[in-house]
Write a protein that holds these residues in place. Structure first.
Motif, PDB file in Angstrom:
ATOM      1  N   GLU A  25      39.384 -37.489  85.069  1.00  0.00           N
ATOM      2  CA  GLU A  25      38.750 -37.634  83.764  1.00  0.00           C
ATOM      3  C   GLU A  25      38.119 -36.330  83.281  1.00  0.00           C
ATOM      4  OE1 GLU A  25      38.555 -40.169  81.544  1.00  0.00           O
ATOM      5  OE2 GLU A  25      40.038 -41.197  82.782  1.00  0.00           O
ATOM      6  N   LYS A  77      46.994 -35.832  74.500  1.00  0.00           N
ATOM      7  CA  LYS A  77      45.611 -35.673  74.075  1.00  0.00           C
ATOM      8  C   LYS A  77      45.529 -34.628  72.981  1.00  0.00           C
ATOM      9  CE  LYS A  77      40.962 -34.706  75.884  1.00  0.00           C
ATOM     10  NZ  LYS A  77      40.174 -34.320  77.095  1.00  0.00           N
ATOM     11  N   GLU A  78      44.835 -34.945  71.915  1.00  0.00           N
ATOM     12  CA  GLU A  78      44.652 -34.007  70.805  1.00  0.00           C
ATOM     13  C   GLU A  78      43.391 -33.181  71.022  1.00  0.00           C
ATOM     14  OE1 GLU A  78      46.452 -33.141  68.461  1.00  0.00           O
ATOM     15  OE2 GLU A  78      47.674 -34.756  67.648  1.00  0.00           O
ATOM     16  N   ALA A 126      50.309 -38.255  79.549  1.00  0.00           N
ATOM     17  CA  ALA A 126      49.305 -38.658  78.559  1.00  0.00           C
ATOM     18  C   ALA A 126      49.146 -37.576  77.498  1.00  0.00           C
ATOM     19  CB  ALA A 126      47.976 -38.934  79.237  1.00  0.00           C
ATOM     20  N   GLY A 178      40.253 -30.880  72.183  1.00  0.00           N
ATOM     21  CA  GLY A 178      39.333 -30.991  73.301  1.00  0.00           C
ATOM     22  C   GLY A 178      38.079 -30.185  73.017  1.00  0.00           C
TER      23      GLY A 178
END
Length: 326
Positions: free
Chosen positions: A186, A225-226, A223, A228
């Protein structure tokens, strides 16, 4: 190498640094003859030239690749942009006969819409089919087979392909697996205590298991992910082969957690010093690792995107080496 059909299929999302990774590696990919990138467009193809410019570099170097025409994530997801994707890519398909379309077998409804689009297309495409958990009807698969020349089936489990055996005689299948999934944490700081582990053994066993190649999502994972935020810990994910070991291993080189997101450059150099010490001690070398070494020598921080790009490039170099030694 295990023969001309043996291939590594890196699956990349069409974001800036993933595309740059492949563009810069185009000469090495061409020279290897063993790498076939699969690219899923995730940015609006009308918003900028990034995708087309980088694909043009692959065409220039005569690199075979596959472009997904029904992306499942990002700005281009679904089939609403499929016709536009095909139109924009038409000059590249005309210039590179080795370029293929990729079809994600997402749902029966979407595949029926896609079939209607392909039926109206001005050319017959070479295609790769990427299997997920959806079950597509035999009738729809037959229509795909009628409309396209299917080159490769990519699936985590070849039993997914088995149900269509009557349509595709001995279909060539490559295993496509998210090998990073068991590593995924995570938070970057959660990588800090992790030790060396096996990333994949697919490079060893794919032929024995009945596949013509293997693929993965490198050190990013499937996965999507846009963007950060600035990390509290900088983590560099490095894959490699150890001497006399066929498996591909992975280590995570991290800065020391201190609860702060300040001084990203300093955190990078701390993590980098650990990576370079390990690479030097293990006798590891390739152009991506050499660039990492140059950053340490110059005490320079290139930005988080470049770190991701180099990690991808290192992994592709490792896969090329693994196939050469197979």
């Amino acid at each position: 190498m295990r023969g001309a059909t043996t291939m590594y299929f890196p699956y990349l999302r069409g974001k800036q640094f993933e595309l740059l990774a492949i563009k810069e590696l185009a000469p090495a990919i061409r020279a290897s003859g063993a790498v076939h990138p699969i690219i899923e467009p995730v940015r609006d193809i009308d918003a900028g030239p990034t995708l087309l410019r980088n694909l043009a570099a692959l065409v220039e170097h005569r690199v075979a690749c596959t472009v997904i025409i029904n992306p499942r994530v990002g700005d281009m997801r679904g089939v609403s942009k499929t016709e536009n994707i095909l139109t924009q890519l038409e000059p590249l398909f005309a210039a590179n006969r080795s370029m293929r379309i990729g079809v994600l077998l997402t749902s029966e409804q979407e595949i029926r819409q896609l079939i209607a689009i392909l039926a109206r297309a001005s050319r017959r495409y070479r295609a790769d089919l990427i299997y997920g958990t959806a079950v597509v009807s035999e009738d729809s698969m037959r229509r795909l087979a009628d409309l396209c020349d299917v080159d490769m089936h990519l699936a985590e489990d070849k039993n997914s392909v088995r149900r269509y055996r009557s349509l595709f005689s001995r279909p060539p299948t490559a295993i496509l697996r998210d090998s990073f999934a068991k590593q995924k944490q995570e938070r970057n700081q959660d990588y800090y205590p992790l030790e060396e582990s096996i990333f994949t053994e697919d490079n060893i066993f794919f032929a024995e298991d009945g596949y013509q190649g293997f693929g993965d999502y490198q050190t990013i994972g499937e996965a999507f992910k846009e963007g950060g935020t600035m990390p509290r810990v900088v983590a560099i994910h490095l894959t490699y082969q150890r001497p006399r070991e066929e498996a591909i291993f992975i280590r995570h080189f991290c800065s020391t957690p201190n609860g702060s997101s300040a001084d990203t450059a300093g955190k990078y150099l701390e993590a980098l010093s650990k990576l370079v010490a390990f690479a030097n001690g293990s006798g590891l070398s390739n152009p991506a690792l050499d660039t990492f070494r140059s950053h340490l020598d110059k005490q320079s921080f290139p930005g988080l995107g470049v770190i991701k790009k180099l990690s991808i490039q290192n992994h592709i170099h490792v896969a090329i080496g693994a196939l050469k030694d197979a």
